[in-house]
Design a protein around this motif. Sequence first.
Motif, mmCIF file in Angstrom:
data_model
loop_
_atom_site.group_PDB
_atom_site.id
_atom_site.type_symbol
_atom_site.label_atom_id
_atom_site.label_comp_id
_atom_site.label_asym_id
_atom_site.label_seq_id
_atom_site.Cartn_x
_atom_site.Cartn_y
_atom_site.Cartn_z
ATOM 1 N N ILE A 89 21.351 35.213 61.155
ATOM 2 C CA ILE A 89 21.959 33.894 61.277
ATOM 3 C C ILE A 89 21.373 33.241 62.521
ATOM 4 N N PRO A 90 20.919 31.983 62.443
ATOM 5 C CA PRO A 90 20.331 31.354 63.633
ATOM 6 C C PRO A 90 21.282 31.381 64.824
ATOM 7 N N ALA A 91 20.785 31.846 65.944
ATOM 8 C CA ALA A 91 21.545 31.870 67.188
ATOM 9 C C ALA A 91 21.120 30.677 68.037
ATOM 10 N N VAL A 92 22.106 30.021 68.644
ATOM 11 C CA VAL A 92 21.841 28.836 69.464
ATOM 12 C C VAL A 92 22.362 29.084 70.876
ATOM 13 N N PRO A 93 21.512 29.587 71.768
ATOM 14 C CA PRO A 93 21.970 29.791 73.142
ATOM 15 C C PRO A 93 22.132 28.462 73.875
ATOM 16 N N HIS A 94 23.116 28.408 74.752
ATOM 17 C CA HIS A 94 23.281 27.245 75.612
ATOM 18 C C HIS A 94 22.294 27.335 76.770
ATOM 19 N N ILE A 95 21.636 26.240 77.058
ATOM 20 C CA ILE A 95 20.768 26.134 78.233
ATOM 21 C C ILE A 95 21.426 25.119 79.159
ATOM 22 N N ILE A 96 21.765 25.538 80.376
ATOM 23 C CA ILE A 96 22.543 24.672 81.259
ATOM 24 C C ILE A 96 21.849 24.447 82.594
ATOM 25 N N CYS A 97 22.212 23.338 83.212
ATOM 26 C CA CYS A 97 21.728 23.052 84.562
ATOM 27 C C CYS A 97 22.480 23.887 85.589
ATOM 28 N N SER A 98 23.775 23.999 85.405
ATOM 29 C CA SER A 98 24.680 24.561 86.397
ATOM 30 C C SER A 98 24.316 25.992 86.771
ATOM 31 N N ASN A 133 32.611 18.632 93.628
ATOM 32 C CA ASN A 133 31.780 17.877 92.694
ATOM 33 C C ASN A 133 30.630 18.756 92.223
ATOM 34 N N PHE A 134 30.009 18.367 91.109
ATOM 35 C CA PHE A 134 28.879 19.146 90.606
ATOM 36 C C PHE A 134 27.712 19.064 91.582
ATOM 37 N N MET A 135 27.137 20.213 91.891
ATOM 38 C CA MET A 135 25.980 20.284 92.774
ATOM 39 C C MET A 135 24.930 21.190 92.135
ATOM 40 N N PRO A 136 23.732 20.670 91.881
ATOM 41 C CA PRO A 136 22.684 21.547 91.352
ATOM 42 C C PRO A 136 22.250 22.556 92.408
ATOM 43 N N VAL A 137 21.770 23.699 91.964
ATOM 44 C CA VAL A 137 21.222 24.664 92.903
ATOM 45 C C VAL A 137 19.891 24.123 93.420
ATOM 46 N N PRO A 138 19.379 24.654 94.526
ATOM 47 C CA PRO A 138 18.066 24.210 95.008
ATOM 48 C C PRO A 138 17.008 24.301 93.903
ATOM 49 N N ASN A 139 16.242 23.238 93.751
ATOM 50 C CA ASN A 139 15.218 23.145 92.707
ATOM 51 C C ASN A 139 15.833 23.272 91.315
ATOM 52 N N GLY A 140 17.047 22.731 91.178
ATOM 53 C CA GLY A 140 17.705 22.727 89.875
ATOM 54 C C GLY A 140 17.888 21.310 89.363
#
Length: 316
Positions: A89-98, A133-140
Amino acid sequence: MSVTDLIKNNSSTAFSFEVLPPLKGTGIEKVFHTIDVLREFDPRYINITTHRSDIVYKTLENGLYRCVTERTRPGTVAVAAAVQHKYRIPAVPHIICSGFSKSETEYALIDLDFLGIHDLLVLRGDKGRYDKNFMPVPNGHAHAIELQHQINEFNEGRFLDGSPRESKSAFSYGVAGYPEKHEEAPNLQSDLQRLKEKVDAGAEYVVTQMFFDNEKYFDFVDKCRAEGITVPIVPGLKPINLLDQISVIPKIFHVDLPEALSIELRKCKNNEDAKEVGVEWCTMQAGELKAKGVPSIHFYSLMATQSVKRVAEKVY
């Protein structure tokens, strides 16, 4: 076929659900059990959530605390591969910024490409546990659309540093939509404009945040179409499963519960009563959505596998 093709080419309303990677230190058996329970309803695809590393305070022998970074649910890529290999069955992984840098994302894409997993759900993700608040990691990345651009570049055969890859990839992806607007959006119209930008950047379908009032979904779809968003918009449903979810779900997911549902839940004396109300309400939602010809219904099955099964038995 991509998830988009599976949705569009289905003769009736498709069915999908998502699972969480196992807690660190535990096995994959619970993931397989969830799939075993729900696979009889012919899911078109299965989403695998991704979880960021977060700060954890551990108690030392001397009674002091040590601050460490830990990911409680690692293994998304491996779980997606295991699911797709075992169940076809096709698997759909989540790809996230966080919680992820651009380089970490690139390595995940390389692994997924080798594994032949090319369907993704692209999300910004939640803020850190102790972040206001949301903060990206360095180089994210700070926004999902930036993550989309990285995936698009990867598809075209270019690494982050601009160097070429020997071959192009064929990742396709969906994004999230919010019928009641994202919690950080100033208004729904602004949120719709951001969604249009994500679709224009390559998103092939939209999966909505959970909602409990179908009219909000139908209104959202109408507004999306007026905005020029033409891709499939998949409704996300979750059956209420615990009595305290009457307050927990609105607080965590920033969605409203209709008064009629709230009244029935307030009559409940325990979790079993609440589960019955949740199944009945979700069945009503799914039945109406299917009757209206939605392309697919996506179930958030966390802690509610048996309830989702009961809903599916009545609707499919």
